[in-house]
Scaffold this motif. Sequence first.
Motif, PDB file in Angstrom:
ATOM      1  N   THR A 148       0.848  -1.190   0.000  1.00  0.00           N
ATOM      2  CA  THR A 148       0.000   0.000   0.000  1.00  0.00           C
ATOM      3  C   THR A 148       0.886   1.244   0.000  1.00  0.00           C
ATOM      4  O   THR A 148       2.051   1.188   0.387  1.00  0.00           O
ATOM      5  CB  THR A 148      -0.910   0.035   1.242  1.00  0.00           C
ATOM      6  OG1 THR A 148      -0.098  -0.043   2.428  1.00  0.00           O
ATOM      7  CG2 THR A 148      -1.880  -1.130   1.236  1.00  0.00           C
ATOM      8  N   GLU A 149       0.318   2.365  -0.416  1.00  0.00           N
ATOM      9  CA  GLU A 149       1.083   3.610  -0.453  1.00  0.00           C
ATOM     10  C   GLU A 149       1.170   4.201   0.951  1.00  0.00           C
ATOM     11  O   GLU A 149       0.151   4.604   1.534  1.00  0.00           O
ATOM     12  CB  GLU A 149       0.445   4.616  -1.401  1.00  0.00           C
ATOM     13  CG  GLU A 149       1.250   5.904  -1.533  1.00  0.00           C
ATOM     14  CD  GLU A 149       0.622   6.896  -2.483  1.00  0.00           C
ATOM     15  OE1 GLU A 149       1.139   8.023  -2.589  1.00  0.00           O
ATOM     16  OE2 GLU A 149      -0.405   6.541  -3.102  1.00  0.00           O
ATOM     17  N   LEU A 150       2.359   4.247   1.505  1.00  0.00           N
ATOM     18  CA  LEU A 150       2.569   4.800   2.834  1.00  0.00           C
ATOM     19  C   LEU A 150       2.931   6.280   2.735  1.00  0.00           C
ATOM     20  O   LEU A 150       3.370   6.754   1.685  1.00  0.00           O
ATOM     21  CB  LEU A 150       3.685   4.038   3.553  1.00  0.00           C
ATOM     22  CG  LEU A 150       3.477   2.523   3.692  1.00  0.00           C
ATOM     23  CD1 LEU A 150       4.670   1.886   4.393  1.00  0.00           C
ATOM     24  CD2 LEU A 150       2.201   2.214   4.474  1.00  0.00           C
ATOM     25  N   ILE A 168      -9.411   0.649  13.549  1.00  0.00           N
ATOM     26  CA  ILE A 168      -8.111   0.189  14.058  1.00  0.00           C
ATOM     27  C   ILE A 168      -8.283  -0.670  15.298  1.00  0.00           C
ATOM     28  O   ILE A 168      -7.639  -1.724  15.451  1.00  0.00           O
ATOM     29  CB  ILE A 168      -7.206   1.405  14.350  1.00  0.00           C
ATOM     30  CG1 ILE A 168      -6.774   2.057  13.036  1.00  0.00           C
ATOM     31  CG2 ILE A 168      -5.985   0.989  15.167  1.00  0.00           C
ATOM     32  CD1 ILE A 168      -5.920   3.288  13.202  1.00  0.00           C
ATOM     33  N   ASN A 169      -9.191  -0.267  16.189  1.00  0.00           N
ATOM     34  CA  ASN A 169      -9.414  -1.042  17.412  1.00  0.00           C
ATOM     35  C   ASN A 169      -9.987  -2.424  17.123  1.00  0.00           C
ATOM     36  O   ASN A 169      -9.744  -3.376  17.862  1.00  0.00           O
ATOM     37  CB  ASN A 169     -10.359  -0.279  18.347  1.00  0.00           C
ATOM     38  CG  ASN A 169      -9.720   0.976  18.898  1.00  0.00           C
ATOM     39  OD1 ASN A 169      -8.497   1.116  18.909  1.00  0.00           O
ATOM     40  ND2 ASN A 169     -10.540   1.904  19.362  1.00  0.00           N
ATOM     41  N   SER A 170     -10.752  -2.540  16.052  1.00  0.00           N
ATOM     42  CA  SER A 170     -11.364  -3.828  15.708  1.00  0.00           C
ATOM     43  C   SER A 170     -10.351  -4.822  15.139  1.00  0.00           C
ATOM     44  O   SER A 170     -10.640  -6.013  15.045  1.00  0.00           O
ATOM     45  CB  SER A 170     -12.493  -3.617  14.696  1.00  0.00           C
ATOM     46  OG  SER A 170     -11.979  -3.197  13.434  1.00  0.00           O
ATOM     47  N   LEU A 171      -9.163  -4.348  14.758  1.00  0.00           N
ATOM     48  CA  LEU A 171      -8.170  -5.236  14.152  1.00  0.00           C
ATOM     49  C   LEU A 171      -7.527  -6.177  15.160  1.00  0.00           C
ATOM     50  O   LEU A 171      -7.031  -7.239  14.810  1.00  0.00           O
ATOM     51  CB  LEU A 171      -7.081  -4.399  13.460  1.00  0.00           C
ATOM     52  CG  LEU A 171      -7.557  -3.506  12.311  1.00  0.00           C
ATOM     53  CD1 LEU A 171      -6.383  -2.711  11.745  1.00  0.00           C
ATOM     54  CD2 LEU A 171      -8.194  -4.351  11.213  1.00  0.00           C
ATOM     55  N   PHE A 178       1.483   1.404  13.543  1.00  0.00           N
ATOM     56  CA  PHE A 178       0.375   2.352  13.477  1.00  0.00           C
ATOM     57  C   PHE A 178       0.393   3.183  12.202  1.00  0.00           C
ATOM     58  O   PHE A 178      -0.633   3.404  11.570  1.00  0.00           O
ATOM     59  CB  PHE A 178       0.413   3.268  14.708  1.00  0.00           C
ATOM     60  CG  PHE A 178      -0.749   4.205  14.792  1.00  0.00           C
ATOM     61  CD1 PHE A 178      -1.989   3.752  15.211  1.00  0.00           C
ATOM     62  CD2 PHE A 178      -0.616   5.536  14.445  1.00  0.00           C
ATOM     63  CE1 PHE A 178      -3.075   4.613  15.286  1.00  0.00           C
ATOM     64  CE2 PHE A 178      -1.690   6.409  14.516  1.00  0.00           C
ATOM     65  CZ  PHE A 178      -2.923   5.947  14.935  1.00  0.00           C
ATOM     66  N   ARG A 179       1.583   3.640  11.788  1.00  0.00           N
ATOM     67  CA  ARG A 179       1.674   4.482  10.591  1.00  0.00           C
ATOM     68  C   ARG A 179       1.184   3.716   9.360  1.00  0.00           C
ATOM     69  O   ARG A 179       0.555   4.276   8.467  1.00  0.00           O
ATOM     70  CB  ARG A 179       3.117   4.924  10.377  1.00  0.00           C
ATOM     71  CG  ARG A 179       3.725   5.578  11.594  1.00  0.00           C
ATOM     72  CD  ARG A 179       5.218   5.785  11.421  1.00  0.00           C
ATOM     73  NE  ARG A 179       5.889   5.993  12.693  1.00  0.00           N
ATOM     74  CZ  ARG A 179       7.181   6.197  12.840  1.00  0.00           C
ATOM     75  NH1 ARG A 179       7.962   6.243  11.765  1.00  0.00           N
ATOM     76  NH2 ARG A 179       7.719   6.365  14.028  1.00  0.00           N
ATOM     77  N   GLY A 180       1.486   2.427   9.335  1.00  0.00           N
ATOM     78  CA  GLY A 180       1.041   1.606   8.220  1.00  0.00           C
ATOM     79  C   GLY A 180      -0.448   1.342   8.260  1.00  0.00           C
ATOM     80  O   GLY A 180      -1.112   1.289   7.211  1.00  0.00           O
ATOM     81  N   LEU A 181      -1.002   1.162   9.465  1.00  0.00           N
ATOM     82  CA  LEU A 181      -2.440   0.928   9.589  1.00  0.00           C
ATOM     83  C   LEU A 181      -3.244   2.112   9.064  1.00  0.00           C
ATOM     84  O   LEU A 181      -4.285   1.935   8.440  1.00  0.00           O
ATOM     85  CB  LEU A 181      -2.802   0.665  11.060  1.00  0.00           C
ATOM     86  CG  LEU A 181      -2.314  -0.656  11.665  1.00  0.00           C
ATOM     87  CD1 LEU A 181      -2.741  -0.746  13.125  1.00  0.00           C
ATOM     88  CD2 LEU A 181      -2.853  -1.848  10.880  1.00  0.00           C
ATOM     89  N   ILE A 182      -2.750   3.321   9.321  1.00  0.00           N
ATOM     90  CA  ILE A 182      -3.445   4.513   8.825  1.00  0.00           C
ATOM     91  C   ILE A 182      -3.522   4.487   7.301  1.00  0.00           C
ATOM     92  O   ILE A 182      -4.544   4.816   6.702  1.00  0.00           O
ATOM     93  CB  ILE A 182      -2.721   5.788   9.302  1.00  0.00           C
ATOM     94  CG1 ILE A 182      -2.818   5.920  10.832  1.00  0.00           C
ATOM     95  CG2 ILE A 182      -3.290   7.023   8.632  1.00  0.00           C
ATOM     96  CD1 ILE A 182      -4.225   5.994  11.353  1.00  0.00           C
ATOM     97  N   ILE A 185      -6.072   1.657   5.952  1.00  0.00           N
ATOM     98  CA  ILE A 185      -7.508   1.941   6.023  1.00  0.00           C
ATOM     99  C   ILE A 185      -7.998   2.643   4.758  1.00  0.00           C
ATOM    100  O   ILE A 185      -9.085   2.362   4.255  1.00  0.00           O
ATOM    101  CB  ILE A 185      -7.808   2.788   7.277  1.00  0.00           C
ATOM    102  CG1 ILE A 185      -7.578   1.927   8.524  1.00  0.00           C
ATOM    103  CG2 ILE A 185      -9.234   3.325   7.257  1.00  0.00           C
ATOM    104  CD1 ILE A 185      -7.685   2.688   9.810  1.00  0.00           C
ATOM    105  N   GLY A 186      -7.189   3.570   4.258  1.00  0.00           N
ATOM    106  CA  GLY A 186      -7.483   4.129   2.946  1.00  0.00           C
ATOM    107  C   GLY A 186      -8.285   5.407   2.908  1.00  0.00           C
ATOM    108  O   GLY A 186      -8.626   5.890   1.823  1.00  0.00           O
TER     109      GLY A 186
END
Length: 309
Positions: A148-150, A168-171, A178-182, A185-186
Amino acid sequence: MRLISVITPCYNEAQNVREVYEQVKAVFDELEDYTYEHIFIDNASKDATVAILKDIAKDDKRVKIIVNARNFGHIRSPFHAIRQAAGEAVISVVADLQDPPPLIKEFLKKWEEGYKVVVAVKNRSEESRTMYALRSLYYRVLNRLSDTELVEDFTGYGLYDRSVMDIINSLDDPYPYFRGLIAEIGFEQARIEYLQRTRKKGITKNNFFTLYDLAMLGLTSHSKVPLRLATMMGFLSSAVCLLAGTFYLFYKLFYWHSFEVGLGPMVIGLFFVASVQLFFLGIVGEYVGSIHTQVLKRPLVVEKERINF
């Protein structure tokens, strides 16, 4: 009034926590339409950090404190604090003040415009040129390798809407990047550039091992390219060895009495193949370690104490 949650992780930051609190408070004192809670999560500091925070929290109930039973690291502890936030939006502010709290006003403006994610991107830094160049190089390489594009030069400083935090909490990730999770999500992001300051007080708690851990976490969480490189390099080195072996065989057959193979090519080839194997064995080990962490499903932190919750 809309509630905003501000998160500040800390470890041995006795020289900085009061100033962080005062700068965040000064920002919200100028914002009439917002109220806030400031959650400090302490990683079992050995200095007076907790005592100072308790003194602040005694007079200001908007300050909430979580004290961990031990040092759970710079990845798990902040994420746990974020999950305790009750605000309509969450803002992460580091304790060393390298990321300026006054940017919170800009974050809120973009949030009111409809952006679910507002990220601060450092376009300049007061740290050493060598360190800044290495960090920038890492971000660019990771972005090229990632599925994904970071966001390059993004440290995690920003604002995240409640809808983003719910996802994020549901993951249920026990060791999240964290930076990658943001980026995963998209949601459309608003980006605000800023100058990252140097630490004014105290010493950094990061070292080679913590930075390496974060770098490998980002790589293993968002890219399979290193594993595929291992396969490709294995095939390539096998092909080179086969061609070299075939060349030496025919050369020896045609020049039997004048050509001596010697030990040089054998030693060079042996060390080359062994080094390639060891390098990619380490890469595979990083992925196995990441899987092992996920399988264990240990808690993010164990709390020793809570104040003002």
